[in-house]
Design a protein around this motif. Sequence first.
Motif, PDB file in Angstrom:
ATOM      1  N   GLY A 210      83.088  51.288  -6.822  1.00  0.00           N
ATOM      2  CA  GLY A 210      82.972  49.979  -6.192  1.00  0.00           C
ATOM      3  C   GLY A 210      81.671  49.738  -5.464  1.00  0.00           C
ATOM      4  O   GLY A 210      81.378  48.601  -5.078  1.00  0.00           O
ATOM      5  N   LEU A 211      80.853  50.768  -5.258  1.00  0.00           N
ATOM      6  CA  LEU A 211      79.630  50.591  -4.486  1.00  0.00           C
ATOM      7  C   LEU A 211      78.628  49.697  -5.221  1.00  0.00           C
ATOM      8  O   LEU A 211      78.013  48.813  -4.614  1.00  0.00           O
ATOM      9  CB  LEU A 211      79.006  51.946  -4.171  1.00  0.00           C
ATOM     10  N   SER A 212      78.477  49.896  -6.504  1.00  0.00           N
ATOM     11  CA  SER A 212      77.577  49.047  -7.280  1.00  0.00           C
ATOM     12  C   SER A 212      78.041  47.594  -7.235  1.00  0.00           C
ATOM     13  O   SER A 212      77.228  46.658  -7.132  1.00  0.00           O
ATOM     14  CB  SER A 212      77.506  49.528  -8.728  1.00  0.00           C
ATOM     15  N   ARG A 213      79.350  47.391  -7.311  1.00  0.00           N
ATOM     16  CA  ARG A 213      79.891  46.028  -7.267  1.00  0.00           C
ATOM     17  C   ARG A 213      79.585  45.360  -5.923  1.00  0.00           C
ATOM     18  O   ARG A 213      79.195  44.186  -5.873  1.00  0.00           O
ATOM     19  CB  ARG A 213      81.411  46.073  -7.491  1.00  0.00           C
ATOM     20  N   THR A 214      79.736  46.105  -4.832  1.00  0.00           N
ATOM     21  CA  THR A 214      79.460  45.541  -3.513  1.00  0.00           C
ATOM     22  C   THR A 214      77.991  45.166  -3.381  1.00  0.00           C
ATOM     23  O   THR A 214      77.654  44.106  -2.867  1.00  0.00           O
ATOM     24  CB  THR A 214      79.857  46.539  -2.413  1.00  0.00           C
ATOM     25  N   ARG A 215      77.111  46.044  -3.860  1.00  0.00           N
ATOM     26  CA  ARG A 215      75.686  45.723  -3.796  1.00  0.00           C
ATOM     27  C   ARG A 215      75.377  44.469  -4.618  1.00  0.00           C
ATOM     28  O   ARG A 215      74.567  43.634  -4.210  1.00  0.00           O
ATOM     29  CB  ARG A 215      74.870  46.900  -4.318  1.00  0.00           C
ATOM     30  N   ARG A 216      76.020  44.342  -5.764  1.00  0.00           N
ATOM     31  CA  ARG A 216      75.791  43.177  -6.608  1.00  0.00           C
ATOM     32  C   ARG A 216      76.276  41.908  -5.907  1.00  0.00           C
ATOM     33  O   ARG A 216      75.604  40.867  -5.962  1.00  0.00           O
ATOM     34  CB  ARG A 216      76.513  43.356  -7.947  1.00  0.00           C
ATOM     35  N   ARG A 217      77.409  41.979  -5.239  1.00  0.00           N
ATOM     36  CA  ARG A 217      77.926  40.814  -4.517  1.00  0.00           C
ATOM     37  C   ARG A 217      76.999  40.420  -3.368  1.00  0.00           C
ATOM     38  O   ARG A 217      76.804  39.229  -3.094  1.00  0.00           O
ATOM     39  CB  ARG A 217      79.322  41.123  -3.974  1.00  0.00           C
ATOM     40  N   LEU A 218      76.437  41.396  -2.686  1.00  0.00           N
ATOM     41  CA  LEU A 218      75.477  41.090  -1.625  1.00  0.00           C
ATOM     42  C   LEU A 218      74.264  40.361  -2.199  1.00  0.00           C
ATOM     43  O   LEU A 218      73.775  39.383  -1.616  1.00  0.00           O
ATOM     44  CB  LEU A 218      75.029  42.377  -0.921  1.00  0.00           C
ATOM     45  N   ALA A 219      73.782  40.838  -3.345  1.00  0.00           N
ATOM     46  CA  ALA A 219      72.617  40.214  -3.983  1.00  0.00           C
ATOM     47  C   ALA A 219      72.948  38.793  -4.426  1.00  0.00           C
ATOM     48  O   ALA A 219      72.149  37.864  -4.240  1.00  0.00           O
ATOM     49  CB  ALA A 219      72.160  41.056  -5.171  1.00  0.00           C
ATOM     50  N   GLU A 220      74.142  38.607  -5.007  1.00  0.00           N
ATOM     51  CA  GLU A 220      74.548  37.280  -5.469  1.00  0.00           C
ATOM     52  C   GLU A 220      74.696  36.306  -4.309  1.00  0.00           C
ATOM     53  O   GLU A 220      74.430  35.112  -4.448  1.00  0.00           O
ATOM     54  CB  GLU A 220      75.866  37.382  -6.245  1.00  0.00           C
ATOM     55  N   ALA A 221      75.135  36.830  -3.151  1.00  0.00           N
ATOM     56  CA  ALA A 221      75.284  35.988  -1.963  1.00  0.00           C
ATOM     57  C   ALA A 221      73.977  35.836  -1.196  1.00  0.00           C
ATOM     58  O   ALA A 221      73.940  35.173  -0.157  1.00  0.00           O
ATOM     59  CB  ALA A 221      76.354  36.583  -1.041  1.00  0.00           C
ATOM     60  N   ARG A 222      72.914  36.460  -1.726  1.00  0.00           N
ATOM     61  CA  ARG A 222      71.599  36.425  -1.092  1.00  0.00           C
ATOM     62  C   ARG A 222      71.663  36.925   0.356  1.00  0.00           C
ATOM     63  O   ARG A 222      71.072  36.342   1.257  1.00  0.00           O
ATOM     64  CB  ARG A 222      71.016  35.011  -1.158  1.00  0.00           C
ATOM     65  N   LEU A 223      72.393  38.003   0.523  1.00  0.00           N
ATOM     66  CA  LEU A 223      72.538  38.619   1.837  1.00  0.00           C
ATOM     67  C   LEU A 223      71.684  39.880   1.907  1.00  0.00           C
ATOM     68  O   LEU A 223      71.817  40.779   1.071  1.00  0.00           O
ATOM     69  CB  LEU A 223      74.000  38.979   2.105  1.00  0.00           C
ATOM     70  N   ASP A 224      70.810  39.936   2.878  1.00  0.00           N
ATOM     71  CA  ASP A 224      70.048  41.152   3.132  1.00  0.00           C
ATOM     72  C   ASP A 224      71.005  42.228   3.625  1.00  0.00           C
ATOM     73  O   ASP A 224      71.821  41.969   4.519  1.00  0.00           O
ATOM     74  CB  ASP A 224      68.987  40.866   4.199  1.00  0.00           C
ATOM     75  N   PRO A 225      70.973  43.446   3.059  1.00  0.00           N
ATOM     76  CA  PRO A 225      71.932  44.479   3.449  1.00  0.00           C
ATOM     77  C   PRO A 225      71.938  44.785   4.948  1.00  0.00           C
ATOM     78  O   PRO A 225      73.007  44.968   5.536  1.00  0.00           O
ATOM     79  CB  PRO A 225      71.492  45.694   2.631  1.00  0.00           C
ATOM     80  N   MET A 226      70.762  44.839   5.563  1.00  0.00           N
ATOM     81  CA  MET A 226      70.727  45.134   6.995  1.00  0.00           C
ATOM     82  C   MET A 226      71.355  43.997   7.804  1.00  0.00           C
ATOM     83  O   MET A 226      72.140  44.235   8.727  1.00  0.00           O
ATOM     84  CB  MET A 226      69.299  45.382   7.471  1.00  0.00           C
ATOM     85  N   GLN A 227      71.022  42.769   7.439  1.00  0.00           N
ATOM     86  CA  GLN A 227      71.596  41.634   8.143  1.00  0.00           C
ATOM     87  C   GLN A 227      73.104  41.571   7.934  1.00  0.00           C
ATOM     88  O   GLN A 227      73.860  41.259   8.859  1.00  0.00           O
ATOM     89  CB  GLN A 227      70.950  40.333   7.664  1.00  0.00           C
ATOM     90  N   ALA A 228      73.563  41.888   6.725  1.00  0.00           N
ATOM     91  CA  ALA A 228      74.993  41.888   6.447  1.00  0.00           C
ATOM     92  C   ALA A 228      75.705  42.970   7.256  1.00  0.00           C
ATOM     93  O   ALA A 228      76.771  42.729   7.835  1.00  0.00           O
ATOM     94  CB  ALA A 228      75.238  42.105   4.953  1.00  0.00           C
TER      95      ALA A 228
END
Length: 292
Positions: A210-228
């Motif tokens: 599920g980690l790849s999926r979560t990273r993909r969802r963050l990218a699709e939502a245009r969310l910076d990982p640190m900010q998220a």
Amino acid sequence: MSKSARPNPAERLCVAPASTGARAGAALAEDVARPLLETAAAAGIRRVTSRPAGDVERALGQAWPFPSPFRVDARTAPLAEGLDRVEARARRSLERMGLPRGETLLVSRAADLAGAEGRALWDRLEKLKAQGLYRRIGLCAGPEDDPELLGRRFAADVVRLPCNLLDQRALRSGALEALAVAGIEVQVSAVFAHGRLFSGGDAAVGQTPGLSRTRRRLAEARLDPMQAALGFGLSLPGAPVLVVSCASAAELRAMLAAVHASGRGPGPDWAEFALEPAAAGTLTDLATADAA
């Protein structure tokens, strides 16, 4: 409410200084610690946490700004070293940091309290508190340790436990809210999921479902990982303290920018980014970073 009266979200942060080398067990350089602490103080951060391993405490002792605005937490040495050693090391932590007293002394491993000498260990912490060396005492625990039960059993002032965008078990179980309702300060560690939200954690992707999926969802939502990661932490019930590991003043400035940006507008549905509980549990097994 005027802009000047808005709460400063940086006040929710507790800085865990660590150079890149210190994360692997090397020493924390004074020339890294000093600008890091100065940046934290200027931003309104008032909490710093140390650890007994490595040379972090000594570097902090040489780098405090004057006058220092910080309240400092420390952690115990492993109980396997003996009760006398644990107590002596807690005293030594203050000496190394050049402090007459600390804010909080935390038992580093919940398992140390669950064993036969758990009560005796806690008695040593209460002794140090009674002597005025530490204002509060508490413990570090994982979701699997039943942190609410431990906190209540030992009447802890503080409980530190991991919770992050990927591993939301402490939120889903109600432990965060229950501890806060009980009047116990909650400190949330592993805010950045041991780096698994960032590209540097790629080695773990294939091992964590599920980690790849979560990273993909963050990218699709245009969310910076640190900010998220920080936005999720700031949204947690009970307004817990967020323990963030920082390698430099520049890294802390990036975190501060993310903290302030995360407060602009409503956040997304954070639950959709969480891993399943079984997969979230593997993050702890995979992590080589410090618990902070």
